[in-house]
Design an enzyme around this catalytic site. Structure first.
Site, PDB file in Angstrom:
ATOM      1  N   ARG A   1       0.886  -1.173   0.000  1.00 58.51           N
ATOM      2  CA  ARG A   1       0.000   0.000   0.000  1.00 58.51           C
ATOM      3  C   ARG A   1       0.913   1.209   0.000  1.00 58.51           C
ATOM      4  O   ARG A   1       1.625   1.447   0.986  1.00 58.51           O
ATOM      5  CB  ARG A   1      -0.902   0.009   1.235  1.00 58.51           C
ATOM      6  CG  ARG A   1      -1.636   1.331   1.407  1.00 58.51           C
ATOM      7  CD  ARG A   1      -2.699   1.292   2.472  1.00 58.51           C
ATOM      8  NE  ARG A   1      -3.791   0.444   2.071  1.00 58.51           N
ATOM      9  CZ  ARG A   1      -4.984   0.422   2.677  1.00 58.51           C
ATOM     10  NH1 ARG A   1      -5.200   1.205   3.732  1.00 58.51           N
ATOM     11  NH2 ARG A   1      -5.937  -0.369   2.253  1.00 58.51           N
TER      12      ARG A   1
ATOM     13  N   HIS B   1      -7.576   0.634  -6.282  1.00 53.22           N
ATOM     14  CA  HIS B   1      -7.666  -0.346  -5.184  1.00 53.22           C
ATOM     15  C   HIS B   1      -8.243  -1.656  -5.746  1.00 53.22           C
ATOM     16  O   HIS B   1      -9.380  -2.031  -5.452  1.00 53.22           O
ATOM     17  CB  HIS B   1      -8.568   0.221  -4.086  1.00 53.22           C
ATOM     18  CG  HIS B   1      -8.386  -0.421  -2.746  1.00 53.22           C
ATOM     19  ND1 HIS B   1      -7.533  -1.479  -2.509  1.00 53.22           N
ATOM     20  CD2 HIS B   1      -8.987  -0.160  -1.547  1.00 53.22           C
ATOM     21  CE1 HIS B   1      -7.610  -1.820  -1.238  1.00 53.22           C
ATOM     22  NE2 HIS B   1      -8.476  -1.042  -0.624  1.00 53.22           N
TER      23      HIS B   1
ATOM     24  N   ASP C   1     -18.008   6.112  -0.632  1.00 57.03           N
ATOM     25  CA  ASP C   1     -16.659   6.092  -0.032  1.00 57.03           C
ATOM     26  C   ASP C   1     -16.435   7.481   0.576  1.00 57.03           C
ATOM     27  O   ASP C   1     -17.262   8.384   0.404  1.00 57.03           O
ATOM     28  CB  ASP C   1     -15.636   5.775  -1.144  1.00 57.03           C
ATOM     29  CG  ASP C   1     -14.225   5.516  -0.622  1.00 57.03           C
ATOM     30  OD1 ASP C   1     -14.038   5.441   0.608  1.00 57.03           O
ATOM     31  OD2 ASP C   1     -13.304   5.401  -1.457  1.00 57.03           O
TER      32      ASP C   1
ATOM     33  N   ARG D   1     -13.127  -9.511   1.846  1.00 54.42           N
ATOM     34  CA  ARG D   1     -11.722  -9.156   1.584  1.00 54.42           C
ATOM     35  C   ARG D   1     -10.835 -10.353   1.909  1.00 54.42           C
ATOM     36  O   ARG D   1      -9.891 -10.664   1.194  1.00 54.42           O
ATOM     37  CB  ARG D   1     -11.283  -7.937   2.420  1.00 54.42           C
ATOM     38  CG  ARG D   1     -11.884  -6.607   2.023  1.00 54.42           C
ATOM     39  CD  ARG D   1     -11.477  -6.154   0.627  1.00 54.42           C
ATOM     40  NE  ARG D   1     -10.026  -6.050   0.447  1.00 54.42           N
ATOM     41  CZ  ARG D   1      -9.273  -5.016   0.823  1.00 54.42           C
ATOM     42  NH1 ARG D   1      -9.831  -3.953   1.363  1.00 54.42           N
ATOM     43  NH2 ARG D   1      -7.976  -4.995   0.608  1.00 54.42           N
TER      44      ARG D   1
HETATM   45  N1   CP Z   1     -11.174  -0.823   2.445  1.00 50.77           N
HETATM   46  C1   CP Z   1      -9.904  -0.811   2.888  1.00 50.77           C
HETATM   47  O1   CP Z   1      -8.941  -0.919   2.130  1.00 50.77           O
HETATM   48  O2   CP Z   1      -9.775  -0.705   4.237  1.00 50.77           O
HETATM   49  P1   CP Z   1      -8.404  -0.495   5.015  1.00 50.77           P
HETATM   50  O3   CP Z   1      -7.918   0.897   4.725  1.00 50.77           O
HETATM   51  O4   CP Z   1      -8.769  -0.675   6.464  1.00 50.77           O
HETATM   52  O5   CP Z   1      -7.428  -1.523   4.550  1.00 50.77           O
END
Ligand code: CP
Length: 339
Positions: free
Chosen positions: A102, A129, A227, A296
């Site tokens: 990330r 993402h 979001d 997820r």
């Molecule tokens: N949706 C998502 O990526 O959540 P996090 O930022 O907690 O990983």
């Protein structure tokens, strides 16, 4: 080297196969029968930003598959500071079987991938993402009306053109679904994303709509999705953004009531409750935000298996026995054996 950086790097049938694998692994896991496909494998998880879902889901997925994950938290390793990205990427590649990252900037992820000798998986950047939206479309398949096909589904994303919005637009249009982005004009998906979406639709038969009218957009939606309205580094813009989105683009009881009675509420989380969506909607019986979050974990398992399993060396039993014998003889001959 094949990486998982963007759903655009995969065909519709490859993405569908991935979702079928998610379903197989989820079912096996739910029955306590998940094979240890990644026994002995390691995943390096680089995070330049905090995470709940991405971090926990990847780490638990590796454990459940018999492997191991290293959480390399923000500031914990040299990444473009005191060591260039090439050296970091090459070195970590020599020690792990895949890298999940990330990064604040998409370019950092691309640089990591360009120099890695193991698969790199995108755990979110300022651009996209992809692991989130593979999970999202899988969740939609689980929650759609039984009489509808994937190509019938209408997904309406209400809010800022975030990295999740970018990936969802690209994934839905690639899969032949009908995607609408609703936002005030200046916060709508940029032309470059729209072009990708339109090109996807030309291949898949899906559709892309960009509008500033939320009430009209949700009228035939199967899934409403929102979001955060602002992201890391946009704190100065909060008053301006709040004024642009509130109250018209908030997913609240009134907007949710304008959608069909079967429509489901989705959010990638974390949510700013009372901002982009109200508690009433996020906690509504037709909200699937926690199923989505759980998925997820199942999606990461499939992504990890797809990218790591084929690369693992699977030595024949005779070779394992030959090595074990040599090592045992050495240990015995050098007084290193158990008394
Ligand atoms: N949706 C998502 O990526 O959540 P996090 O930022 O907690 O990983």
């Amino acid at each position: 080297m094949k990486h998982f950086l963007d759903t655009q790097d995969f065909s519709r049938s490859e993405l569908m196969d991935l979702m079928l694998l998610i379903g197989l692994l989820k079912r096996a896991d739910k029955q306590g029968a998940l094979p240890k496909l990644l026994a002995g494998a390691s995943l390096g998880m680089i995070f330049e930003e905090p995470s709940t879902r991405t971090r926990v889901s990847f780490e638990v997925a590796m454990t459940k598959l018999g492997g191991h994950a290293l959480y390399l938290k923000p500031g914990e390793i040299h990444l473009g500071v005191r060591e260039n990205i090439k050296d970091t990427s090459q070195v970590i590649s020599r020690m792990v079987d895949a890298i999940e990252a990330r990064t604040l900037k998409n370019q950092t992820l691309l640089d990591l991938a360009a120099n890695a000798t193991v698969p790199v998986i995108n755990g979110l950047t300022d651009y996209n993402h992809p692991t989130q939206v593979v999970c999202d479309v899988f969740t939609m398949l689980e929650h759609k009306l039984p009489e509808k096909e994937l190509s019938d589904l209408r997904v309406v994303f209400i809010g800022d053109a975030t990295n999740v919005c970018a990936s969802l637009l690209m994934m839905c249009t690639r899969m032949g679904m009908h995607f609408t982005h609703v936002a005030p004009a200046r916060y709508q998906a940029p032309e470059a994303w729209q072009k990708i979406g339109r090109d996807n639709c030309a291949q898949s038969g899906g559709s892309l709509t960009i509008t500033d009218d939320p009430l009209a957009a949700v009228r035939d939606a199967d899934f409403l999705y929102t979001d955060l309205w602002w992201w890391v580094g946009q704190e100065d813009e909060i008053p301006e953004r709040r004024a642009a989105f509130m109250p018209r683009y908030q997913v609240n009881a009134e907007l949710f009531a304008a959608a069909p009675k079967h429509a489901k509420m989705m959010h990638c989380l974390p949510a700013s409750r009372g901002v982009e969506a109200t508690d009433e909607v996020l906690d509504h019986p037709r909200s699937i935000i926690y199923d989505q979050a759980e998925n997820r974990l199942h999606a990461e398992k499939a992504i990890l298996v797809k990218f790591i399993y084929p690369r693992l060396r699977k030595a024949p039993d005779e070779l394992k026995q030959w090595h074990a014998g040599r090592i045992q003889s050495f240990l015995t001959g050098h007084g290193l054996d158990l008394p």
